[in-house]
Each structure stands twice: as structure tokens, then as C-alpha cells.
Design a protein around this motif. Structure first.
Motif, PDB file in Angstrom:
ATOM      1  N   ALA A 113       0.776  -1.262  -0.153  1.00 36.68           N
ATOM      2  CA  ALA A 113       0.036  -0.145   0.033  1.00 36.68           C
ATOM      3  C   ALA A 113       0.709   1.152   0.071  1.00 36.68           C
ATOM      4  N   GLY A 114       0.276   2.481  -0.260  1.00 36.37           N
ATOM      5  CA  GLY A 114       1.161   3.848  -0.093  1.00 36.37           C
ATOM      6  C   GLY A 114       1.840   3.756  -1.153  1.00 36.37           C
ATOM      7  N   ASP A 115       3.307   4.246  -0.615  1.00 38.23           N
ATOM      8  CA  ASP A 115       4.451   4.022  -1.707  1.00 38.23           C
ATOM      9  C   ASP A 115       4.926   2.980  -2.209  1.00 38.23           C
ATOM     10  N   ARG A 116       4.907   2.839  -3.535  1.00 36.61           N
ATOM     11  CA  ARG A 116       5.411   1.619  -4.120  1.00 36.61           C
ATOM     12  C   ARG A 116       6.684   1.459  -4.284  1.00 36.61           C
ATOM     13  N   VAL A 117       7.124   1.047  -3.205  1.00 34.95           N
ATOM     14  CA  VAL A 117       8.549   0.639  -3.090  1.00 34.95           C
ATOM     15  C   VAL A 117       8.935  -0.760  -3.931  1.00 34.95           C
ATOM     16  N   PRO A 118      10.008  -0.158  -4.850  1.00 39.21           N
ATOM     17  CA  PRO A 118      10.513  -1.197  -5.456  1.00 39.21           C
ATOM     18  C   PRO A 118      10.784  -2.642  -4.490  1.00 39.21           C
ATOM     19  N   LEU A 119      10.352  -3.790  -4.964  1.00 41.79           N
ATOM     20  CA  LEU A 119      10.674  -5.127  -4.494  1.00 41.79           C
ATOM     21  C   LEU A 119      12.079  -5.670  -4.897  1.00 41.79           C
ATOM     22  N   HIS A 120      12.935  -6.289  -4.405  1.00 40.93           N
ATOM     23  CA  HIS A 120      14.208  -6.717  -4.822  1.00 40.93           C
ATOM     24  C   HIS A 120      14.327  -8.018  -4.707  1.00 40.93           C
ATOM     25  N   CYS A 121      13.560  -8.820  -3.872  1.00 43.22           N
ATOM     26  CA  CYS A 121      13.736 -10.207  -3.575  1.00 43.22           C
ATOM     27  C   CYS A 121      12.537 -10.923  -2.929  1.00 43.22           C
ATOM     28  N   VAL A 122      12.449 -12.029  -3.182  1.00 44.66           N
ATOM     29  CA  VAL A 122      11.122 -12.912  -2.605  1.00 44.66           C
ATOM     30  C   VAL A 122      11.801 -14.228  -2.632  1.00 44.66           C
ATOM     31  N   ASP A 123      11.047 -15.016  -1.381  1.00 44.21           N
ATOM     32  CA  ASP A 123      11.174 -16.351  -1.238  1.00 44.21           C
ATOM     33  C   ASP A 123      10.014 -16.869  -0.492  1.00 44.21           C
ATOM     34  N   ARG A 124       9.680 -18.232  -0.960  1.00 46.42           N
ATOM     35  CA  ARG A 124       8.688 -18.998  -0.550  1.00 46.42           C
ATOM     36  C   ARG A 124       8.836 -19.876   0.647  1.00 46.42           C
ATOM     37  N   HIS A 125       7.944 -19.756   1.773  1.00 46.98           N
ATOM     38  CA  HIS A 125       8.033 -20.696   2.773  1.00 46.98           C
ATOM     39  C   HIS A 125       8.224 -22.159   2.353  1.00 46.98           C
ATOM     40  N   PRO A 126       9.078 -22.988   2.652  1.00 42.72           N
ATOM     41  CA  PRO A 126       9.409 -24.438   2.134  1.00 42.72           C
ATOM     42  C   PRO A 126       8.263 -25.401   2.465  1.00 42.72           C
ATOM     43  N   ASN A 127       7.590 -25.165   3.399  1.00 37.46           N
ATOM     44  CA  ASN A 127       6.659 -26.238   3.744  1.00 37.46           C
ATOM     45  C   ASN A 127       5.101 -25.719   3.515  1.00 37.46           C
ATOM     46  N   GLN A 128       5.004 -24.167   3.873  1.00 38.77           N
ATOM     47  CA  GLN A 128       3.566 -23.738   3.671  1.00 38.77           C
ATOM     48  C   GLN A 128       3.594 -22.660   2.272  1.00 38.77           C
ATOM     49  N   GLN A 129       3.326 -23.051   1.401  1.00 37.52           N
ATOM     50  CA  GLN A 129       3.435 -22.622  -0.088  1.00 37.52           C
ATOM     51  C   GLN A 129       2.693 -21.346  -0.143  1.00 37.52           C
ATOM     52  N   HIS A 130       1.758 -20.895   0.883  1.00 40.27           N
ATOM     53  CA  HIS A 130       0.943 -19.705   0.674  1.00 40.27           C
ATOM     54  C   HIS A 130       1.603 -18.572   1.590  1.00 40.27           C
ATOM     55  N   ILE A 131       2.777 -18.795   2.072  1.00 40.64           N
ATOM     56  CA  ILE A 131       3.629 -17.835   2.955  1.00 40.64           C
ATOM     57  C   ILE A 131       4.950 -17.300   2.156  1.00 40.64           C
ATOM     58  N   VAL A 132       4.752 -16.124   2.019  1.00 43.84           N
ATOM     59  CA  VAL A 132       5.919 -15.521   1.043  1.00 43.84           C
ATOM     60  C   VAL A 132       6.493 -14.278   1.818  1.00 43.84           C
ATOM     61  N   ALA A 133       8.055 -14.294   1.718  1.00 44.10           N
ATOM     62  CA  ALA A 133       8.694 -13.145   2.217  1.00 44.10           C
ATOM     63  C   ALA A 133       9.206 -12.340   0.923  1.00 44.10           C
ATOM     64  N   THR A 134       9.171 -11.065   1.179  1.00 44.82           N
ATOM     65  CA  THR A 134       9.655 -10.223   0.044  1.00 44.82           C
ATOM     66  C   THR A 134      10.481  -8.938   0.982  1.00 44.82           C
ATOM     67  N   GLY A 135      11.425  -8.522   0.066  1.00 46.23           N
ATOM     68  CA  GLY A 135      12.178  -7.232   0.582  1.00 46.23           C
ATOM     69  C   GLY A 135      12.636  -6.224  -0.551  1.00 46.23           C
ATOM     70  N   GLY A 136      12.840  -5.282   0.063  1.00 44.22           N
ATOM     71  CA  GLY A 136      12.705  -4.105  -1.194  1.00 44.22           C
ATOM     72  C   GLY A 136      13.698  -2.914  -0.751  1.00 44.22           C
TER      73      GLY A 136
END
Length: 335
Positions: free
Chosen positions: A174-197
Motif C-alpha cells: 500500500a501507499g508508496d510503491r517501494v521497489p521489491l528486490h527479492c522474494v522467497d517462499r516458505h518451504p513447507n507452507q506454500q501460501h507464505i511468502v517473504a519479500t524485501g525491497g
């Protein structure tokens, strides 16, 4: 312009002595010339490595273990390009690559997504205008679905079973559209995702619900370059940044039983949410009652000043590369 891809032996794992200390210095096994900057790379299998170049080319190198050499096994010239593939110098950087043998997915500055097969000369599928902005990273969600992150703060899900070249789902900050640089998916629970920017924040997403992150965690002072769940112990997450820090995020349940963490110097304890439903199944990453759960965050390289550009983690080993032109191996991650 002229770079190299190198394979190192990080000491002999078979030679663990007392206290599991490893003997043998890391040493270079072999290397090979690479055109352009290496933007990303990943092992396809035991012998082959897929490498993304700033020239837009994607190369598979084969590591010959019998005589310790590297050779170019296959090359997709200008898999990413701005004008057209035939224009000299018209290549666009390939920013990310992910493998699920024999399939390889690449993304780039041209907003293009390619699906390659290691044994085929031409792309199996190309989504030309997947994004109007730069795609910074890609990962598999399932065997037929991928996630991409872009420079306007969006996370998109693509389903290769669908013929249309549209994402099946778009989530965004939401809000400022900050560029996202990286993403990883939780190895066991595929609906959980982490990103950083770009703002150094860690975002945790639950792709089953809503279009916004479940939690935003204040992390680094500058761009976050890489985020990784531990592949076999996903209560542990690792992030690294332009600000020279590499953080270990620990949400394992034992943390709340260790009050001493609150008093140890150099560690900060952040409070994280936890939902009460189905406690055993719900991941600590998706919590929302901050009193239930504590998260321990440790900066593994407290006095670093130069950017930590990349990291990977396996078992008790963490490896990371920095602007000090050095590769570091930490073998006692959980010691």
C-alpha cells in the motif's frame, strides 16, 4: 565487462573434527569467463548451474567433477532485450533465474518472463509484456506457478497452465510503491511468502488472503538484496542489505521460553503476531497477537559497513558475499 563464474570447495565436510570444526581452507576448484555482470545464479542439478547476465543472456554451465573444469553447456543469447533480439547491444539485464529441473524461469529489466527447458533450444513459453516495470526476482510457488516481484512494489502470481499472458493474482504494497528486490517462499507452507525491497522492510504475505502483506517488519536501513527461509527449518529467515548487515530472524517457539534473549547485548526482540486458530499449523510468520510470540533478531555481522549482496543457507552453513570482494562461510549457524 569481463567476469568469471567460479566453483569453490568450502573445506571438506567429511573431515569434521572435535566440536564439528572443519578442516581445510576454502579453495578454488575451477572458473570460467562470463560476459557481463552475473545478476543471479542457481544450481539446476548436481552438475549444472544456470547464470543470468546483465547482457540479457542466460547460460547453463556444466561442472565436470572428474577433472574440475567448467564448460558452457547451453546458452540462450539475449533471452531478455529492450528493442529486438537482433539489435547489437540491445540486451536487457536478466535480473533473476529460478530452476525446477528441467524447467528454468528467467525475468528481466525488460519486464519479460521466459520459461525454458534445459534440453530445449527455444523458450517453452515467453510472456513478453509481463510487466511494464523491471522484474527483480522470481521464485516457484508450485511446479506450474511462479511469483515475481517488480520495481513498483507488486508481487504477481503466474500460472503456466493458463494460456493468457496475465497474472492470476496481483498483491501490492500500500501507499508508496517501494521497489521489491527479492522474494522467497516458505518451504513447507506454500501460501507464505517473504519479500524485501528498497526501503529495507521485510514483508510477509499470505497469498490466500487479501492483496496486501500480513506484516511489515522494520529491518534494514537500506535496500534489502536477498531474503531466504531456511530450507529445512523455516522458522528461521535470513535477510541481507546494502547497509552491511545480515539478519537472522528466529520465530521458533522456543524463543518465548528463553527470556534471557531480552538481556543479551546486540540482539533486539521484536514482537510478532500469532493467530490462535489451529496453533500447531499456523506459522509464526502469520501471527497477529503480539503478546504470544517473540521474534529474536540477530545481526550476524555487526560491524560490517559494506553492502552484503547475496546469501544462501543450508543446514548449519550460511554463505554470503559482500562488496569487500570476499565470500564468507559461517558453519555454525545454530551454535
Amino acid at each position: 565487462q569481463d567476469n568469471r563464474v567460479s566453483i569453490w570447495s568450502a573445506g571438506d565436510l567429511g573431515n569434521a573434527g572435535l566440536n564439528d570444526e572443519y578442516h581445510g581452507e576454502p579453495h578454488l576448484l575451477c572458473d570460467i569467463q562470463h560476459n557481463g555482470d552475473v545478476m543471479d545464479m542457481q544450481f539446476l542439478d548436481q552438475e549444472r548451474i544456470v547464470v543470468a547476465s546483465s547482457t540479457g543472456t542466460v547460460t547453463i554451465f556444466r561442472h565436470h567433477q572428474n577433472n574440475q573444469t567448467l564448460s558452457a553447456n547451453h546458452r540462450w543469447e539475449k533471452a531478455h532485450y529492450h528493442v529486438d533480439q537482433d539489435t547489437s547491444g540491445g540486451g536487457a539485464a536478466c535480473t533473476g533465474v529460478v530452476c525446477n529441473n528441467p524447467e528454468i524461469v528467467t525475468v528481466g529489466e525488460d519486464g519479460r518472463i521466459n520459461l525454458f527447458r534445459a534440453d530445449q533450444k527455444d523458450a517453452v513459453r515467453t510472456i513478453d509484456n509481463a510487466d511494464s516495470s523491471t522484474l527483480h526476482a522470481v521464485t516457484f510457488l508450485r511446479t506450474t506457478e511462479i511469483l515475481t516481484v517488480n520495481s513498483i512494489g507488486q508481487l504477481k502470481i503466474w500460472d503456466f497452465r493458463q494460456q493468457r499472458n496475465e497474472p492470476s493474482q496481483i498483491l501490492s504494497l500500500a501507499g508508496d510503491r517501494v521497489p521489491l528486490h527479492c522474494v522467497d517462499r516458505h518451504p513447507n507452507q506454500q501460501h507464505i511468502v517473504a519479500t524485501g525491497g528498497q526501503d529495507g522492510m521485510l514483508s510477509i504475505w499470505d497469498i490466500r488472503q487479501g492483496t496486501m502483506p500480513v506484516s511489515l517488519l522494520k529491518a534494514h536501513e537500506a535496500e534489502m538484496w536477498e531474503v531466504h527461509f531456511h530450507p529445512s527449518d523455516p522458522d528461521h529467515l535470513f535477510t541481507c542489505s546494502e547497509d552491511g548487515s545480515l539478519w537472522h530472524w528466529d520465530t521458533s517457539t522456543s524463543v518465548s521460553e528463553k527470556p534471557s534473549f531480552l538481556h543479551q547485548g546486540g540482539r533486539s526482540t521484536a514482537y510478532l503476531s500469532h493467530s490462535t486458530i489451529n496453533q500447531s499449523v499456523v506459522s509464526a510468520w502469520l501471527s497477529n497477537d503480539p503478546t504470544k510470540d517473540r521474534m529474536e533478531i540477530t545481526n550476524l555481522i555487526p560491524n560490517q559497513t559494506l553492502s552484503v549482496n547475496s546469501l544462501d543457507v543450508l543446514g548449519p552453513c550460511l554463505v554470503y558475499g559482500t562488496d569487500a570482494e570476499a565470500i564468507y562461510v559461517n558453519r555454525q549457524l545454530f551454535a
